[in-house]
Design an enzyme around this catalytic site. Structure first.
Site, PDB file in Angstrom:
ATOM      1  CG  HIS A 138      -1.880  -1.128   1.315  1.00 19.75           C
ATOM      2  ND1 HIS A 138      -2.760  -1.446   0.306  1.00 19.75           N
ATOM      3  CD2 HIS A 138      -2.077  -2.058   2.298  1.00 19.75           C
ATOM      4  CE1 HIS A 138      -3.469  -2.512   0.672  1.00 19.75           C
ATOM      5  NE2 HIS A 138      -3.063  -2.902   1.862  1.00 19.75           N
ATOM      6  N   GLY A 146      -1.854   2.220   5.062  1.00 20.28           N
ATOM      7  CA  GLY A 146      -2.201   0.824   5.370  1.00 20.28           C
ATOM      8  C   GLY A 146      -1.080   0.024   5.985  1.00 20.28           C
ATOM      9  CG  ASP A 174      -2.582  -8.665   1.577  1.00 21.27           C
ATOM     10  OD1 ASP A 174      -1.639  -8.831   2.375  1.00 21.27           O
ATOM     11  OD2 ASP A 174      -3.613  -8.017   1.857  1.00 21.27           O
ATOM     12  CG  HIS A 176      -6.304  -5.610   2.862  1.00 20.46           C
ATOM     13  ND1 HIS A 176      -5.678  -6.460   3.744  1.00 20.46           N
ATOM     14  CD2 HIS A 176      -7.391  -5.116   3.514  1.00 20.46           C
ATOM     15  CE1 HIS A 176      -6.346  -6.475   4.891  1.00 20.46           C
ATOM     16  NE2 HIS A 176      -7.392  -5.673   4.773  1.00 20.46           N
ATOM     17  CG  ASP A 257      -4.261 -10.107   4.701  1.00 18.47           C
ATOM     18  OD1 ASP A 257      -3.903 -10.714   3.670  1.00 18.47           O
ATOM     19  OD2 ASP A 257      -4.162  -8.869   4.825  1.00 18.47           O
ATOM     20  CE1 TYR A 296      -1.861  -6.898   9.711  1.00 21.74           C
ATOM     21  CE2 TYR A 296      -3.442  -7.898   8.223  1.00 21.74           C
ATOM     22  CZ  TYR A 296      -2.450  -6.987   8.466  1.00 21.74           C
ATOM     23  OH  TYR A 296      -2.013  -6.169   7.456  1.00 21.74           O
TER      24      TYR A 296
END
Ligand SMILES: [Zn+2]
Length: 374
Positions: A138, A146, A174, A176, A257, A296
């Site tokens: 990001h 981010g 990912d 995101h 993630d 995470y």
């Protein structure tokens, strides 16, 4: 560049700085991530001096390939001082809840970039280079975003282009959208980007109709995205794109993630499905850089990336982890994952049970969009 697949042994790029977490307090990244991956690989006998290279810290000149000089200077300054004024916070996105200041922030971020540039150089020699501390997708030229201070995937790609690569495929797995990387190369005809990410999630870009500068494929997927759906998108869209453009290099961001059990997203992949996809993409080009990314839940992060290195380096997987490896997983902790949600197998195995599931109509509909990217 030769057309052959990588022939030299793969290499693991990292640094001891990741054995100590940098972020503090209740930040989602204040968990052990890359350190346990290194420890687990060592405990399994998968990492030795011959397969390991230490990340150098990127120089200001290298950071300047993508990042604005004033931003690099400010980042270095406030990392030393440990404080930021309101104007700098607003201008550069630094010292916020999202991108906090912590001791050693600049060194850590610049070491992550240095590792990705080294990984690119090793890939150019014909190796698969694995750099799990990379994947800060990001980061913007002149501001943090981010949890990303710099953008190491962009700098790895720039290093490959400087090395003579003419056609490059970046794939972002990912949870995101890989917005910083897509935007960085919107005007560069040598670089194609593809991102599979959870829809309706930050940064809220990467819709299916978004083709960036004409060479970006975006596959936003619904909650509960499963192994069969990943295999469908990979076989029908991702691998055919790769076969069509025949990249001389691939760069992959493998955020953990996207796995089931992550506290910040709601995708439901098994690590086995992701390993398989990454292996196919790595084999698609003579130069390959495999980066980490978000993630995470410290147990699923450690098992995914350890196993990813094991698969890339063709290791034998034990059915049950030996005591030394289990002790590493047992020693992890995370406030974001409730005790009752911790699965027993996270402590005893590397490979998840598959999550086959049906391929939902909204996944099939992504096929239509992909035809527009011709
Ligand atoms: Zn992410």
């Amino acid at each position: 560049m030769s057309d052959a697949v990588a022939t030299l042994p793969p290499v693991f790029v990292s640094h001891d700085v990741y054995r100590h977490t940098g972020y503090a307090g209740n930040h989602p990244l204040a968990i052990a991530r890359v350190g346990p991956v290194m420890d687990l690989c060592e405990a399994l006998g998968w990492l030795d001096a011959a397969s390991y290279r230490e990340s150098p810290r990127a120089s200001d000149e290298q950071l300047g390939w993508f990042h604005a000089g004033d931003y690099v200077r400010i980042l270095k300054e406030i990392s030393l001082v440990g404080a930021v004024d309101a104007q700098t916070r607003a201008r550069y996105g630094l010292g916020t809840m999202e991108n906090p200041l912590f001791p050693g922030m600049f060194e850590r971020a610049a070491t992550s970039v240095g590792g990705s540039i080294l990984a690119a150089e090793l890939a150019l020699e014909g190796r698969v280079a694995f750099h799990p501390a990379g994947g800060t997708h990001h980061g913007r030229p002149d501001r943090a975003s981010g949890f990303c201070y710099f953008n190491d995937p962009v700098l790895a790609i720039l290093a490959l282009l400087k090395g003579g690569v003419d056609t490059l495929l970046y794939v972002d797995l990912d949870a995101h959208h890989g917005d910083g990387v897509q935007d960085a190369f919107a005007a560069d005809e040598r670089v194609w980007t593809a991102s599979i990410h959870e829809q309706n999630r930050w940064p809220h870009t990467g819709a299916a109709h978004d083709v960036g500068g004409g060479r970006s494929l975006n596959l936003p997927v619904p909650r509960g995205f499963n192994d069969a759906e990943l295999a469908f998108l990979a076989e029908k869209i991702l691998f055919p794109l790769s076969e069509r453009i025949r990249p001389e290099a691939v760069v992959l961001t493998c955020g953990a993630d996207a796995l089931a059990g992550d506290p910040l997203s709601k995708m439901a992949l098994s690590n086995v499905a992701l390993w398989r996809t990454v292996e196919r993409l790595v084999a698609a080009a003579p130069a390959a850089v495999v980066l980490g990314g978000g993630g995470y839940n410290p147990w699923t992060v450690a098992r995914y990336w350890t196993g990813l290195w094991g698969r890339i380096s063709h290791e034998e997987f034990p059915d049950r982890l030996p005591p030394g490896a289990r002790a590493i997983l047992e020693g992890l902790s995370c406030d974001l994952v409730d005790d009752e949600d911790r699965r027993p197998e996270w402590l005893t195995t590397l490979a998840d049970a598959p999550n086959p599931g049906p391929v939902r109509p909204e996944i099939e509909r992504l096929m239509e969009r992909s035809h527009e990217l011709a």
